[in-house]
Design an enzyme around this catalytic site. Structure first.
Site, short mmCIF file in Angstrom:
data_model
loop_
_atom_site.label_atom_id
_atom_site.label_comp_id
_atom_site.label_asym_id
_atom_site.label_seq_id
_atom_site.Cartn_x
_atom_site.Cartn_y
_atom_site.Cartn_z
N HIS A 25 65.63 70.19 27.09
CA HIS A 25 65.94 69.76 25.76
C HIS A 25 67.09 68.76 25.52
O HIS A 25 67.88 68.90 26.34
CB HIS A 25 66.41 71.26 24.84
CG HIS A 25 66.74 70.98 23.44
ND1 HIS A 25 67.73 70.30 22.58
CD2 HIS A 25 65.93 71.40 22.22
CE1 HIS A 25 67.76 70.62 21.49
NE2 HIS A 25 66.58 70.88 21.19
N CYS A 44 62.66 66.77 21.18
CA CYS A 44 63.17 67.52 19.81
C CYS A 44 63.54 66.18 19.06
O CYS A 44 64.72 65.40 19.29
CB CYS A 44 64.40 68.03 20.20
SG CYS A 44 65.15 68.80 18.66
N HIS A 66 59.67 69.68 19.15
CA HIS A 66 60.37 70.26 18.14
C HIS A 66 60.26 69.43 16.88
O HIS A 66 60.76 68.02 17.18
CB HIS A 66 61.87 70.32 18.43
CG HIS A 66 62.32 71.76 19.25
ND1 HIS A 66 63.45 71.65 19.91
CD2 HIS A 66 61.55 72.47 19.91
CE1 HIS A 66 63.36 72.89 20.34
NE2 HIS A 66 62.36 73.20 20.53
N ASP A 124 61.11 72.54 13.50
CA ASP A 124 62.32 72.80 14.07
C ASP A 124 63.35 73.02 12.83
O ASP A 124 63.25 72.16 11.87
CB ASP A 124 62.95 71.65 15.04
CG ASP A 124 64.26 72.19 15.81
OD1 ASP A 124 64.48 73.32 15.73
OD2 ASP A 124 64.86 71.39 16.25
N HIS A 125 64.09 73.93 12.76
CA HIS A 125 65.14 74.12 11.57
C HIS A 125 64.45 73.92 10.14
O HIS A 125 63.20 73.83 10.09
CB HIS A 125 66.17 73.20 11.61
CG HIS A 125 67.20 73.19 12.90
ND1 HIS A 125 68.15 72.46 13.05
CD2 HIS A 125 67.09 73.98 14.04
CE1 HIS A 125 68.55 72.55 14.36
NE2 HIS A 125 67.85 73.69 14.75
N TYR A 178 67.49 78.33 10.75
CA TYR A 178 66.28 79.24 10.80
C TYR A 178 65.89 80.11 9.66
O TYR A 178 65.58 81.22 9.80
CB TYR A 178 66.40 79.83 12.23
CG TYR A 178 66.30 78.91 13.16
CD1 TYR A 178 65.16 78.46 14.08
CD2 TYR A 178 67.69 78.42 13.92
CE1 TYR A 178 65.17 77.56 14.86
CE2 TYR A 178 67.66 77.37 14.86
CZ TYR A 178 66.44 77.06 15.61
OH TYR A 178 66.50 76.25 16.41
C1 DNO Z 1 68.86 74.22 18.02
C2 DNO Z 1 68.27 74.44 19.47
C3 DNO Z 1 69.01 74.59 20.65
C4 DNO Z 1 67.97 74.74 21.68
C5 DNO Z 1 68.50 74.58 23.16
C6 DNO Z 1 67.85 74.61 24.37
O1 DNO Z 1 68.17 74.64 16.90
O2 DNO Z 1 67.32 73.49 19.53
O3 DNO Z 1 69.82 75.62 20.53
O4 DNO Z 1 67.32 75.86 21.59
O5 DNO Z 1 69.62 73.68 23.22
O6 DNO Z 1 68.32 74.76 25.30
#
Ligand code: DNO
Length: 404
Positions: A239, A277, A304, A360-361, A377
């Protein structure tokens, strides 16, 4: 892409049943209760798989635990101190246990000390919802005036230093405590949380570790885990840094395309891949996400999809989390590039042609505002994001990538 959904385990206020109603086809999870460095045992892995597969009333969820996010890499490994070799051995054993349980994709990160970082977890939007924000001046106020890190002021532009002093002077104790907590206590999924004093001490352990040294330590780690991962048929995916620039004087080495290319070519294997991401990387104006998706294509094991609005040019900068189709990243072009990669993989007959993605989020909207789910989340904000992304994927698929 396979639509997946992050679930933090039984304590998560958004359930697997909710994910299913959102239309997710797979679950992303981690054993957050196992201390960093310890082995993920077959029993604990099986228990989580069962929690994903069965609703509390015993009915089948129809979903499986597809992706691990994250298998944490200890500070000892990142700094090559203490029992780091034992931690690596344990990480390899966790990998083997996950492979035996049929889980193939493992996301992790190599950010020193802090995982993802924000100064505001519920910043009010004009429409009444809330979102997460990183305010550079507030962060500088924390770094310079609360943490009082030596040399901190030199790491920010002069006007940010001046603004940080003004903000700090006007900050009441609650606001100071809240910023310190947001930065040090760790956001969901972060493996470690610190007090301000512990954080200062942690930073000391990086006194002699610059970006080159951290990169070297990362490559040593990859040399020790990737061959075994390849043998087990696993896909590891790092990530990126969030935000993608150095913080608190610590090096960050997974922030740009060049960073990824250096690490992926240093240990070249199908098992050594990337988590693309879009939200993390998108906080730098010089990251072109579509170009990154094309360049890293075959090595992207997990995606993501999220967007951010940068509030000024340049790096570092303040930013906030936008709606999934808004913000600085052209989400339609990015999805197009990812679907093209999937189509390419299908012509190669790759078993992993379908790439897992998750919305994501999400912004807190409607009932999210009272639900108290993990920051970033919420159920409805993520559902909305997923639905919008699904619409884009469906439209592109039908017109450009019809599958047989
Ligand atoms: C945040 C996430 C991070 C991710 C870690 C992966 O929302 O994308 O916490 O899970 O950095 O290791």
């Amino acid at each position: 892409m396979k639509e997946t959904w992050r679930w933090f385990g039984p304590a998560d206020k958004v359930s697997v049943a909710d994910a299913r109603q959102a239309g997710a086809r797979g679950i992303v999870s981690a054993l957050h209760h196992v201390p960093t460095g310890a082995i993920w045992s077959p029993d604990e892995i099986a228990r989580r798989q069962e929690q994903v597969r069965r609703a509390p009333d015993g009915s089948a969820s129809t979903l499986n635990w597809d992706v691990v996010e994250s298998l944490p890499v200890s500070e000892a490994i990142k700094t090559q101190t203490g029992n780091w070799r034992q931690d690596v051995a344990n990480w390899r054993e966790s990998m083997a246990n996950l492979a035996r349980a049929g889980i193939r994709v493992i996301c992790y990160n190599f950010m020193p000390v802090l995982d993802w970082t924000r100064t505001d977890l519920a910043w009010r939007l004009p429409n009444g919802g809330t979102t997460m924000r990183f305010d550079l001046a507030d962060f500088a106020a924390f770094d310079i005036h609360i943490l009082q890190r030596k040399g901190a002021a030199a790491d920010f532009p002069a006007e940010v230093v001046a603004e940080a002093a003004r903000r700090f002077a006007g900050m009441n104790e609650d606001r100071q405590t809240m910023i310190a907590r947001n930065v040090t206590a760790g956001l969901p999924g972060a493996v470690e949380s610190w007090t301000v004093a512990e954080l200062a001490e942690r930073l000391q352990s990086y006194a002699s570790i610059d970006a080159a040294r951290l990169r070297g330590n990362f490559i040593d780690f990859l040399d020790m885990v990737v061959p075994e991962a390849e043998h087990l048929g696993l896909r590891l995916c790092c990530h990126p840094d969030d935000p993608p620039f150095p913080l608190l004087g610590l090096p960050r080495i997974m922030s740009t395309l060049a960073d990824y290319q250096a690490l992926l070519s240093a240990v070249d294997s199908p098992a050594n891949g990337a988590t693309l991401c879009a939200g993390s990387l998108g906080a730098r104006g010089d990251n072109d996400l579509t170009a990154m998706a094309r360049a890293l294509g075959p090595k992207i094991h997990f995606v993501h999809l999220r967007n951010v609005t940068r509030e000024s040019d340049g790096t570092p900068c303040s930013f906030h989390e936008a709606e999934h189709l808004d913000g600085g990243t052209d989400m339609v072009a990015l999805i197009d590039a990812l679907l093209a990669e999937e189509a390419r993989r299908r012509t190669e007959g790759r078993a992993d042609a379908e790439i897992p993605m998750r919305p994501d989020h999400g912004q807190n909207i409607l009932d999210d505002l009272g639900r108290g789910a993990q920051p970033g989340y919420p159920s409805i904000g993520r559902l909305k994001g997923l639905a919008e992304l699904r619409g884009v994927m469906r439209a592109l698929q039908q017109t450009k990538y019809p599958q047989t």
